[in-house]
Structure formats: C-alpha cells, structure tokens
Design an enzyme around this catalytic site. Structure first.
Site, PDB file in Angstrom:
ATOM      1  N   HIS A  88      49.432  42.035  22.851  1.00 14.32           N
ATOM      2  CA  HIS A  88      48.001  42.313  23.032  1.00 14.32           C
ATOM      3  C   HIS A  88      47.862  43.825  23.276  1.00 14.32           C
ATOM      4  CE1 HIS A  88      44.131  42.307  25.215  1.00 14.32           C
ATOM      5  NE2 HIS A  88      43.919  41.095  24.727  1.00 14.32           N
TER       6      HIS A  88
ATOM      7  N   ASP B  45      54.073  40.110  29.923  1.00 16.54           N
ATOM      8  CA  ASP B  45      52.649  39.799  29.975  1.00 16.54           C
ATOM      9  C   ASP B  45      52.506  38.275  29.896  1.00 16.54           C
ATOM     10  OD1 ASP B  45      50.013  39.247  29.436  1.00 16.54           O
ATOM     11  OD2 ASP B  45      49.817  40.678  27.785  1.00 16.54           O
TER      12      ASP B  45
ATOM     13  N   GLN C  57      48.901  34.508  28.737  1.00 18.66           N
ATOM     14  CA  GLN C  57      48.712  33.252  27.996  1.00 18.66           C
ATOM     15  C   GLN C  57      49.727  32.185  28.388  1.00 18.66           C
ATOM     16  OE1 GLN C  57      46.191  32.572  26.171  1.00 18.66           O
ATOM     17  NE2 GLN C  57      45.311  34.605  25.930  1.00 18.66           N
TER      18      GLN C  57
ATOM     19  N   LYS D  78      42.151  33.097  32.815  1.00 15.68           N
ATOM     20  CA  LYS D  78      42.779  32.312  31.755  1.00 15.68           C
ATOM     21  C   LYS D  78      43.538  31.115  32.334  1.00 15.68           C
ATOM     22  CE  LYS D  78      43.282  36.397  28.844  1.00 15.68           C
ATOM     23  NZ  LYS D  78      42.372  36.258  27.717  1.00 15.68           N
TER      24      LYS D  78
ATOM     25  N   CYS E 106      42.551  41.629  19.657  1.00 13.36           N
ATOM     26  CA  CYS E 106      43.215  42.717  20.386  1.00 13.36           C
ATOM     27  C   CYS E 106      44.697  42.795  20.033  1.00 13.36           C
ATOM     28  CB  CYS E 106      43.053  42.570  21.902  1.00 13.36           C
ATOM     29  SG  CYS E 106      41.354  42.668  22.431  1.00 13.36           S
TER      30      CYS E 106
HETATM   31  N1  PMP Z   1      47.421  40.000  27.394  1.00 18.67           N
HETATM   32  C1  PMP Z   1      47.156  38.883  26.706  1.00 18.67           C
HETATM   33  C2  PMP Z   1      48.290  38.169  26.026  1.00 18.67           C
HETATM   34  C3  PMP Z   1      45.851  38.398  26.631  1.00 18.67           C
HETATM   35  O1  PMP Z   1      45.603  37.291  25.933  1.00 18.67           O
HETATM   36  C4  PMP Z   1      44.824  39.091  27.295  1.00 18.67           C
HETATM   37  C5  PMP Z   1      43.382  38.618  27.216  1.00 18.67           C
HETATM   38  N2  PMP Z   1      42.951  38.318  25.925  1.00 18.67           N
HETATM   39  C6  PMP Z   1      45.151  40.245  28.006  1.00 18.67           C
HETATM   40  C7  PMP Z   1      46.454  40.660  28.040  1.00 18.67           C
HETATM   41  C8  PMP Z   1      44.114  41.023  28.739  1.00 18.67           C
HETATM   42  O2  PMP Z   1      43.666  40.302  29.825  1.00 18.67           O
HETATM   43  P1  PMP Z   1      42.386  40.784  30.652  1.00 18.67           P
HETATM   44  O3  PMP Z   1      41.314  41.046  29.626  1.00 18.67           O
HETATM   45  O4  PMP Z   1      42.073  39.626  31.539  1.00 18.67           O
HETATM   46  O5  PMP Z   1      42.755  42.014  31.389  1.00 18.67           O
END
Ligand code: PMP
Length: 409
Positions: A120, A197, A200, A223, A366
């Site tokens: 991401h 990270d 997910q 999430k 993203c």
């Molecule tokens: N890493 C991953 C794998 C994500 O799916 C997301 C959210 N789409 C993020 C980071 C960013 O998370 P946040 O917007 O809650 O900071």
C-alpha cells in the site's frame, strides 16, 4: 457460526440502497462496527469523558484507566512482550511515518530499504521520503509472475545488503498472504530491521508479533471492527526506544525549560498531544468483540466465502481475476479478491453494482506500483468480513454476471 445473529450486531448492514438490501463487500477499505463498539464509545463520551494522564480528578482517572487498559488488551492481542511496546497512533499511515521518521538518524547514504512490490502507498511513500532525506535507496522486492512475493529474489537482495525491509502481511488488493515469519527471519539473519503492515491481517487471523519476529507491526482500528482515528504501532522495545519522536509537545516529556527538554519514556514519548481517546476505547471494545468469537470458526467461514467468490467469478467468462489461485506452500488468500471485467473501466463496474446495492471498491487501491505490474490502471476489489454471508456473495455474483452481459456481451 450463526451468521444472522452475528449480522444483527452490525446495525449499518441492515439498510437498503434504493430498493436493494445492502451487500457490503468493501470491508478492506473499512469494516462495519458492531453495536458493542458503538455503545462503548457512546458510554465513554456520556459518562467518563475527560483527558487522560493529566489530572487528579476522578473522571480523568477513569478515562486514563480505560485508555491504558486497551494498551494491555493490545499487548495480549498481538502477543507483545511488554505494554510499552504498544504505541497508539491515528492509523497505519501515521504509524509507518512515525517509524520512518524515527529511524532517520540510523540510516546512512547508500543504505537500502527493501519494500514489498504489493505494498500500500502508506508502506512505500514514507520510505521514499526517508530515502530522500538520508541518501538511502528504496528497492522493490519483486513479485513472481503470479503476483506473490519472490522469495528467491528477496534472498538475493538481502545478500547484497539491506538496512530495512518493509512488508505487507496481507495485500489489500490481491488478498495474498506473505509468509512474514520466514521473510522476517531471513531479514533478521542479515541484520536488517523489519516492519510488517498488518492493516489487512489483524481482522482475519491471529497475529503473534513475537512469533513473526518483526521489529515493527502496524495496523488500524477501523479495519478490525473498531473506529477510525486510531492505529497501533507495535515495536520491539530495544528498537522502538531508539526512535526519534515524530511529534513533540505535551504528554511526551519528562522536564521542560527554556534551555531544553528531556523526553519521557515509552510509550508516552511517542504519543505527543491528546491521543484519540474515544477511538482507543472503541478499539478496546472491538478487541473484546473479536476475542468473544470462535476465531477458528471465523477463519473457516471466511475461507468458504473466499472459495465461493473465486469459483463464482471464475465462472464468468469475461472476468479477469488478478489474485492468484490458492497454492500449496502458500497461505490461502485472505479477505479480498481483485478483478477486471474485460477491458471495461473499473469505475463503470462499480457503478453498475452500486445500482443493485452492492458496495465494492474500484480504483488503484493505493497500490499504483502493483497496478502497473498487473498491467491495469485500476481494478475492482470485493472484500469480506466475518459478517459477510454466502447470500451476499451470490447476489454480488449475479450482479457481476448481469454487468458482464451488459458491458461485454
Ligand atoms: N496498509 C494497508 C495494507 C491498507 O489496506 C491501508 C488502508 N487501505 C493502509 C495501510 C492505510 O491505513 P490507514 O488509512 O488506516 O492509515
């Protein structure tokens, strides 16, 4: 698992979009919240609301106790060694920025930062910033032809030398699961720091940071059936304690005078300012909710849903699925599946599905570097949660079939 009684705990699922009952397949973007979480937040705001840590009065004492109790819950939830290893942030993005900024003084010109090609943007852009500020270099860890992390290539990169490795645990686009235990062990053996990270992962599987052996593990409350506005940084104490604070100000100091400031100790040193108190309380309730479930049964339920999704999409000729098939030697995909309908624009597909009350996400998710490896500008993603029912999947598949007949007959 009794899905209908579980679903009843999520008020947002019980609504119509136009004439259609909502089918929510966008859990990877944000999950719906159970009543338990909503109630805990409302209760806190109506009875215990006060700032934490700073006052002698009773309300502040209650707020501080509730806030700090969530740190203990999180320590147990991710199997951290010490409560000071849990830092509250405003989300995964802030947590990674905190680490990247905090490591600035440890990186030197020419150092290599290896980043998962499926990452991401939150797990890529902060490393690019760190590289720009230190003279370090970001290198992508390649994916195999079927879009899984290429372990052999990673090994060769580590052999050539790396200061830091940033991995996704579960891809927010493909749902593929990295074997983070093995990858972190490989990195550690070569002296590289590791960040995983887990945005997910935490809602879908048990996470044991001690077992994974990473230096940092990050995730977001929203999430995992909790509220937005709160995220978590787990850091191995010895490394966490070396981070330069991203934010400075109140809460994080020991003494302050006009001649200088002495910073406080972990965890407060990395939590400057008023933290997201009510979101932390909601996250605590989300952990209680998850812990109250039979996690093995949830895993099995979600695995069945993913198999149903995959089989149904494979049966639609015009669909191109980007997520690899489950394979021996790799953990089954988790949470999400990515696809395109022929060469149709992903947004058009999303709009058609929405007309039948079906929420999926369409775009680059993203993950622009991953999109280019997939050879698309964007795609559709259906993602599930523990409240997703087989009927949700069937309604989604029927609508996808209709869209396929309409857009590419
Ligand atoms: N890493 C991953 C794998 C994500 O799916 C997301 C959210 N789409 C993020 C980071 C960013 O998370 P946040 O917007 O809650 O900071």
């Amino acid at each position: 698992m009794n899905i209908s009684s579980l679903r009843n705990q999520f008020p947002a699922l019980d609504q119509h979009i136009g004439d259609y009952p909502l089918v929510y397949l966008d859990t990877a973007a944000t999950s719906q919240k159970p009543r338990q979480v909503l109630d805990a937040m409302a209760h806190f705001l109506t009875t215990d609301n006060a700032n934490v840590h700073r006052a002698a009065h009773t309300l502040s004492g209650r707020a501080t106790a509730s806030y700090e109790a969530v740190r203990d819950k999180l320590k147990a939830f991710v199997h951290a060694g010490r409560r000071e290893e849990i830092i509250f942030t405003h989300g995964t993005t802030e947590a990674i920025n905190l680490v990247a900024n905090g490591l600035k003084h440890r990186l030197n010109s020419g150092d290599v930062i290896l980043v998962d090609s499926a990452a991401h943007h939150a797990n890529l852009v902060p490393w690019q910033q760190l590289a720009a500020q230190t003279g370090a270099r970001v290198e992508a860890i390649p994916l195999t032809a079927e879009l899984r992390l290429d372990t052999a290539a990673f090994e060769a990169q580590l052999e050539a030398g790396a200061a830091l490795v940033a991995l996704g645990h579960v891809s927010n686009v493909l749902g593929t699961v990295n074997d983070v235990n093995t990858l972190c062990a490989m990195a550690r053996a070569k002296g590289a720091l590791t960040l995983v990270d887990g945005a997910q992962a935490v809602a879908h599987q048990r996470v044991d940071v001690t077992d994974i052996g990473c230096d940092f593990y990050v995730f977001s409350g929203h999430k995992m059936y909790g509220p937005d506005g709160v995220g978590v940084l787990y850091g191995r104490y010895e490394v966490l304690d070396t981070l330069t604070p991203l934010l400075t100000g109140g809460e994080m100091i020991k003494t302050v005078s006009f001649t200088g400031t002495e910073f406080g100790e972990l965890p407060n040193r990395l939590e400057a300012g008023t933290p997201p108190i009510v979101s932390v309380i909601g996250l605590g309730a989300a952990i209680d909710f998850i812990n109250s479930l039979d996690r093995q049964a949830v895993l099995a339920h979600e695995h069945d849903l993913m198999a149903r999704l995959r089989a149904g999409l494979e049966a639609v000729l015009q669909i191109r699925i980007h997520s690899p098939r489950d394979a021996a030697g790799a953990a089954p995909n988790s949470g999400a599946i990515a696809f395109n309908l022929g060469d149709e624009h992903h947004q058009d597909v999303g709009i058609l599905l929405d007309q039948q009350g079906i929420a999926v996400r369409c775009g680059h998710h993203c993950a622009m570097p991953l999109m280019s490896l997939m050879g698309v500008k964007g795609c559709c993603r259906a993602s599930i949660g523990l409240y997703t029912s087989p009927d949700d999947i069937d309604r989604f598949l029927a609508a996808v079939k209709e869209a396929a007949e309409l857009l590419c007959p």
